[in-house]
Scaffold this active site. Structure first.
Site, mmCIF file in Angstrom:
data_model
loop_
_atom_site.group_PDB
_atom_site.id
_atom_site.type_symbol
_atom_site.label_atom_id
_atom_site.label_comp_id
_atom_site.label_asym_id
_atom_site.label_seq_id
_atom_site.Cartn_x
_atom_site.Cartn_y
_atom_site.Cartn_z
ATOM 1 N N ASP A 206 0.447 -1.018 0.489
ATOM 2 C CA ASP A 206 -0.280 -0.348 0.113
ATOM 3 C C ASP A 206 0.760 1.284 0.216
ATOM 4 O OD1 ASP A 206 -3.112 0.045 -0.611
ATOM 5 O OD2 ASP A 206 -3.496 1.141 1.731
ATOM 6 N N ASP A 631 -12.069 -5.908 10.732
ATOM 7 C CA ASP A 631 -11.893 -6.839 10.471
ATOM 8 C C ASP A 631 -13.395 -7.544 11.876
ATOM 9 O OD1 ASP A 631 -10.965 -6.250 13.009
ATOM 10 O OD2 ASP A 631 -9.098 -7.254 12.904
#
Length: 926
Positions: A206, A631
């Site tokens: 990223d 998550d």
């Protein structure tokens, strides 16, 4: 009649064995014995011969499950449940007694304590209810191999019929996440024991750093040596750094005579590989400097040829250069437009192409480094990806990167299952993937959305001072949730069903309605046709029409076409009538189509920054946006749609990673988790708003996720109460009578009993349980409290506050792997625990001196307050050790601030309630 008499034994009972021996009796029908002529005359054919004996059908192999659910022993779980009930009623009676018997001498102290105790009882209930049904599981890898990789009529060549698997590895900053660690993780994945042609590894960078890109290229090159070596000698673990660091005899269990020679050669190659990886930053810098100097010279030469003034030479961009002499399209060392961390093009590079469907064995060549003549040398596909980033777009951090990986992999390999890792987690058990696949491919596996593995860590100090292993959560809470609707998703080490990530409901689910939560089975969609080419995404969702499909998933035709294929390939084999929603055996033995340039170009388009505009990515599809704990929210959304999950604890730890052992780093980690929980509580992901497809106890568990940080308010107050009690001379009760002591003793005994039984069924150590209790208090009065403040400011005022480190100290001793444990880093998170600890110590000394010099000492109240102060200080013991550091590294400001706060509170108390001097100069009567 005579035979009947003879067949009776001395006890008068009928002796079957003697009767069969002395008569013409038979054993009857069965697969142990079958009469040759049949039992009845109807068994004879027209010629009087015995007909086809039905033994062939009887001896067919029965259905063999791949997994088994093992309940906890009744001798452990039954007393555990009983003690929960006993403690619940004791708490009710105790709190009722406390409310009915206020301390009239100090109503303020009584009020504070009773409010805190009511909340603690509620919080304890939320924590204990989901733990009433813990289970264990087992898998059978032999049956998996028999079903999916053994020659059969549907698979005559014995090709693997297992579904494909895409493995995601995410990294963002090569400075904070060393590329050598990421490279070792990649090597462990490429060497895992799974069909090579069914495996693909995707690395998401990223940060778009050339350092990560070239490190992955080096790892791909070294994999040609490392992966066949692991297969040839059955190496474990398959992370080279961890393997070569193992202590003990490396030849233990190895049978091949050339192992020592091969290991020595691979070790030498790995050392050279590490040198190349560690030298990459300097290599890239020198190369870029040389190319930039060349560009400067070209510009200067051009100016001279055109007759321009050299003093007006335009600046040449200081680019970062690749080895082939071209500009790196990602982030440059010197940021410039279109080449910064938040502003660069999308990059997609296939570093290892898809392997051939047939094994490829190495050549027997003396010049070759290692003899791989009997080893399959194929490597799985390896893809480097850095999604496009542009100013003005919300890239949604890790969740956005994971969704880009989902789309990219759907176009390129479209494996029906996805396994995600953080860059510092590697595969420690090369059979773990197969074990997880047992659950997905077993009967009922079509209802499982993901398999969560426990997080295990290496490099933790032996005493685990700050409960870094978190075994109470991973071996206790998560194992208990496995007996309900399934464990939560905790960010890494999780195998997903791709179809579930797309936001679809499971084929079958259950709804829980009414006050008694009655279970009602619901079929969400019928079994579609087996021909996947006739299926469409809208076939799986009644609310989804052909016009709405692009709105949900985007406008990539390849992406949309991959959805029904992924759903079909994820089904278990329909080898038994009880297997619902299955697929025919042998359907996945066909080789996958080759990877062509148009497919790669389509994959590049789906990682663009604009692809998610006006779609449901991050809202319903993929990883969910809007929380720092994406998550937990992602797993909650799946459970809320009726999916189930499985928790698998393998005998050998499946994956290993790293965790911060420094106190301040650990508190900041917990702060991030708790902040995400507060965000969940104030969002539409609050379990109060869950659907009827979420089980009641599962709903309680998710409620606790959003509520637990608020316990910090009451915990902080309760930790001040002992000191206030000692300063004032009053206690939370008026007198230490028999009723109070009885309730206190019963609550303590039941707590200890529950702790011991939980240790028994979870398999953790008692010391781990105690460390968890200590860190619960430490984090509760610091990180959790700050998270509540931060969450409330964000929700109510839209203010985002980040509690970051303002100064860092590096460890001096590089030889000590636990050196970071003793480093003290300044953070405002340290102030509340220090203040509470110092205040309780001062209060104990103050109360002891006052009691000693009092004419009428009241030792009962001193003992009561002193006991609770000792309880607080015992929990703060690891924190105190962390502050001591090594050789006095604690910042002076910490003690100055905490001392000032403690002295101020003490003086404020004396000012509000000054001591009354008596005639003898002693302290006020107590």
């Amino acid at each position: 009649a005579g035979k009947s008499l003879l067949a009776r034994n001395q006890n008068g009972e009928f002796d079957h064995n003697r009767w069969l021996f002395e008569s013409s009796g038979t054993y009857g029908y069965g697969n142990a014995f079958m009469p040759k002529g049949g039992m009845y005359e109807d068994d004879l054919d027209e010629d009087g011969a015995a007909g086809d004996d039905g033994m062939q059908d009887m001896n067919q192999k029965p259905f063999k499950p791949l997994t088994r659910k093992i309940p906890m022993p009744t001798s452990i779980i039954s007393p555990y449940r009983i003690f929960i009930v006993i403690r619940f009623f004791v708490l009710i009676f105790y709190l009722t007694w406390r409310i009915r018997n206020p301390n009239m001498e100090a109503l303020w102290l009584w009020g504070m304590s009773i409010v805190c105790e009511l909340w603690f009882a509620f919080s304890w209930l939320l924590d204990m209810l989901p733990k009433v049904n813990p289970i264990n599981r087992s898998t059978d890898l032999a049956v998996l191999k028999e079903k999916f990789e053994t020659p059969s009529p549907s698979n005559p060549h014995g090709r693997s019929d297992l579904p494909g698997l895409d493995v995601f590895v995410s990294t963002a900053d090569p400075e904070k996440e060393p590329v050598l660690t990421t490279a070792n993780t990649i090597l462990s994945i490429l060497a895992v024991d799974y069909p090579v042609e069914k495996l693909a590894c995707y690395v998401s960078d990223d940060g778009g750093a050339l350092l990560t890109f070239e490190a992955m290229a080096e790892a791909a090159s070294f994999a040609n040596i490392w992966v066949p070596f692991c297969k040839k000698h059955d190496i474990e673990p398959r992370n080279p750094d961890s393997y070569f660091a193992l202590k003990g005899d490396p030849t233990k269990g190895k049978r091949r005579s050339d192992f020592v020679k091969d290991r020595r050669k691979v070790k030498r190659e790995y050392d050279e590989f590490k040198v190349r990886i560690n030298g990459l930053p300097d290599s890239i810098r020198r190369r870029s400097d040389a190319f930039n100097a060349r560009e400067d010279m070209k510009m200067l030469k051009h100016l001279r040829e055109t007759g321009a003034d050299p003093s007006e030479q335009p600046k040449v961009k200081k680019a970062t250069w690749m080895a082939d002499g071209t500009h790196w399209p990602g982030t440059w060392a010197v940021s410039s437009p279109d080449h910064a961390k938040g502003n660069h093009a999308g990059i997609l590079q296939v570093m290892l192409r898809p392997p051939s469907p047939d094994p490829l064995y190495g050549m027997h060549d003396e010049d070759q480094l290692i003899d791989y003549s009997d080893v399959d040398t194929r490597l799985p596909m390896l893809v480097y990806m850095s999604r496009e980033k542009r100013p003005g777009y919300d890239h949604n951090k890790k969740a956005g990167a994971m969704n880009a990986l989902v789309r990219c992999s759907a176009v390129m390999s479209n494996a029906p299952f996805i396994l995600n890792f953080d860059c510092d987690h590697y595969i420690n058990n090369n059979q773990a993937v197969r074990e997880a696949m047992c659950f997905m491919m077993d009967r009922g596996g079509e209802r499982i959305c993901y398999i969560q593995f426990p997080q295990r860590f290496e490099g933790i100090d032996p005493s685990d001072r700050y409960a870094n292993h978190n075994t109470v959560f991973f071996d206790g809470n998560m194992r208990a949730l496995d007996g309900l609707q399934g464990p939560m998703y905790v960010g890494t080490g999780c195998m997903f069903r791709r179809f579930a990530l797309y936001g679809f409901d499971p084929p079958r689910t259950a709804e829980y309605t009414g006050w008694l939560f009655k279970k009602k089975k619901v079929t969400n969609f019928k079994d579609p046709e087996s021909d996947t080419h006739k299926l469409k995404a809208e076939d799986f969702d009644a609310e989804l029409t052909a016009q709405l499909v692009p709105r949900r998933f985007g406008n990539s035709s390849a992406m949309l076409a991959s959805i029904p294929i992924a759903e079909f390939q994820a089904r278990p084999i329909a080898d038994h009538p009880a297997v619902l929603h299955g697929r025919p055996p042998g359907t996945l033995t066909v080789p996958r189509p080759p990877l062509d340039p148009p497919t790669v170009a389509e994959a590049v388009s789906v990682i663009s920054c604009w692809y998610e505009d006006k779609t449901e990515w991050g809202d319903r599809v993929g990883w969910i946006y809007g929380s720092v704990t994406e998550d937990v929210v992602t797993g909650y959304r799946m459970h809320n749609r009726g999916w189930r999950s499985v928790y698998w604890i393998s005998k050998r730890d499946a994956f290993l990673g790293t965790a911060p052992i420094n106190m301040t780093d650990r508190l900041h980690q917990v702060l991030r988790w708790a902040t995400g929980s507060v965000e969940i509580f104030f969002s539409r992901n609050n379990a109060f708003l869950a659907s009827r497809k979420l089980m009641f106890l599962q709903r309680v568990a998710y409620l606790n996720v959003g509520i637990y940080p608020f316990t910090s308010i009451f915990l902080l107050t309760y930790c001040f109460i002992p000191a206030l009690s000692l300063f004032s001379g009053f206690f939370i009760v008026q007198t230490l009578n028999v009723a109070f002591l009885f309730y206190l003793l019963t609550i303590t005994v039941t707590l200890i009993a529950l702790g011991i039984l939980e240790v028994k069924w979870s398999g953790i150590e008692l010391e781990d349980w105690w460390r968890n209790e200590q860190f619960w208090l430490i984090s509760g009065i610091s990180a959790h409290l700050y998270a509540v403040v931060q969450g409330l400011l964000k929700v109510m005022a839209g203010i985002e506050i980040s509690f970051t480190l303002t100064a860092k100290a590096a460890a001096e001793d590089n030889e000590d792997i636990y050196a970071d444990l003793y480093v003290v880093k300044w953070s405002s998170l340290l102030i509340p625990p220090i203040t509470i600890g110092m205040l309780n110590i001062i209060a104990i000394a103050f109360a002891f001196a006052r009691t000693i010099y009092s004419d009428n000492p009241r030792w009962g109240k001193f003992i009561g307050g002193g006991f609770f102060s000792f309880w607080v200080l015992a929990h703060l013991n690891p924190f105190a050790k962390g502050l001591m550091g090594r050789r006095g590294k604690t910042p002076t400001i910490i003690f100055v601030w905490s001392g000032l706060i403690s002295i101020t509170i003490s003086l404020l108390w004396v000012a509000l309630s000054p001591p009354e001097a008596n005639s003898t100069g002693g302290a006020r009567d107590l």
